[in-house]
Design a protein around this motif. Sequence first.
Motif, short mmCIF file in Angstrom:
data_model
loop_
_atom_site.label_atom_id
_atom_site.label_comp_id
_atom_site.label_asym_id
_atom_site.label_seq_id
_atom_site.Cartn_x
_atom_site.Cartn_y
_atom_site.Cartn_z
N UNK A 84 -9.33 -1.10 -0.37
CA UNK A 84 -10.00 -2.39 -0.49
C UNK A 84 -9.32 -3.17 -1.61
N UNK A 85 -9.25 -4.47 -1.44
CA UNK A 85 -8.65 -5.31 -2.47
C UNK A 85 -9.74 -5.65 -3.48
N UNK A 86 -9.53 -5.22 -4.72
CA UNK A 86 -10.47 -5.50 -5.80
C UNK A 86 -9.83 -6.50 -6.76
N UNK A 87 -10.57 -6.92 -7.76
CA UNK A 87 -10.06 -7.90 -8.72
C UNK A 87 -8.75 -7.45 -9.37
N UNK A 88 -8.60 -6.12 -9.57
CA UNK A 88 -7.39 -5.59 -10.22
C UNK A 88 -6.40 -4.98 -9.22
N UNK A 89 -6.48 -5.40 -7.96
CA UNK A 89 -5.51 -4.96 -6.97
C UNK A 89 -6.11 -4.05 -5.91
N UNK A 90 -5.24 -3.49 -5.07
CA UNK A 90 -5.65 -2.59 -4.00
C UNK A 90 -6.06 -1.23 -4.57
N UNK A 115 -2.51 8.87 -11.44
CA UNK A 115 -2.79 9.12 -10.03
C UNK A 115 -4.19 8.63 -9.69
N UNK A 116 -5.16 8.94 -10.53
CA UNK A 116 -6.54 8.55 -10.28
C UNK A 116 -6.75 7.04 -10.38
N UNK A 117 -5.85 6.32 -11.04
CA UNK A 117 -5.97 4.87 -11.16
C UNK A 117 -5.88 4.18 -9.80
N UNK A 118 -5.39 4.88 -8.80
CA UNK A 118 -5.31 4.33 -7.45
C UNK A 118 -6.70 4.23 -6.81
N UNK A 119 -7.65 4.98 -7.32
CA UNK A 119 -9.01 4.99 -6.76
C UNK A 119 -9.89 3.92 -7.39
N UNK A 120 -10.74 3.33 -6.57
CA UNK A 120 -11.77 2.41 -7.04
C UNK A 120 -12.82 3.21 -7.82
N UNK A 121 -13.48 2.60 -8.81
CA UNK A 121 -14.58 3.30 -9.46
C UNK A 121 -15.70 3.66 -8.48
N UNK A 122 -15.75 2.98 -7.34
CA UNK A 122 -16.77 3.23 -6.31
C UNK A 122 -16.28 4.22 -5.25
N UNK A 123 -15.11 4.81 -5.45
CA UNK A 123 -14.49 5.66 -4.43
C UNK A 123 -15.33 6.88 -4.09
N UNK A 149 0.83 -1.21 0.00
CA UNK A 149 0.00 0.00 0.00
C UNK A 149 0.86 1.26 0.00
N UNK A 150 1.92 1.26 0.77
CA UNK A 150 2.83 2.41 0.80
C UNK A 150 3.49 2.58 -0.56
#
Length: 142
Positions: A128-134, A47-55, A28-29
Motif C-alpha cells: 500500500x502507498x503510505x505517506x512515506x512510500x510503498x 529489512x523490517x522498514x519495508x513493512x507498514x506499522x499496520x502490517x 516495488x521490485x
Amino acid sequence: MKTLKFFLLGCVLIYSTGLKAQDTSAQLIKLMNEATVAWNKGDLDSYMALYSPKATIMLTEGRAGLKSIREMYEKYYFVDGKAKQELNYANYEVTMLDKNNAILTGIFILKANDKLKERKGTFTVIFTREANGWKILHDHSG
C-alpha cells in the motif's frame, strides 16, 4: 474530428496509465531487492522498514501483527544479529489493484550453507502507498 480527439485522448490516458503501472512495478521490485540486501547484511531493522506499522502476516496460528513478524524473523531466521541463510527473491509478478495498492507475488529462496539446506517457497505481499512510500501491508509466505 471531435471523435478523433476523444479517441487520441483515450489512447494517451491508457498509455500513461500503463507507464505508471510499469513504474510502480519496477519500484516495488526495487524495494524487495533492497530488502534482500539488508537481510543478507544482517540488518533486520532495514529489512523490517519495508513493512507498514499496520502490517500483518499469516502464520499457522492465524493473522499476526508487525511485532510477531519481527519476532518470527529473529527466532527462526537470525542468530547473533546475522541471517542464518542468504535470501533471494525470484519470479516477481505485480498486479495493481488501484493507484495505491498492489499485489506482488514471487518465490523466496533461502540459500543452502554448511549448516542448513536450501529452502524455498512462494509468497504474496500486499503493498500500500503510505505517506512515506510503498509499504507491505500484508505478507503471506509459504
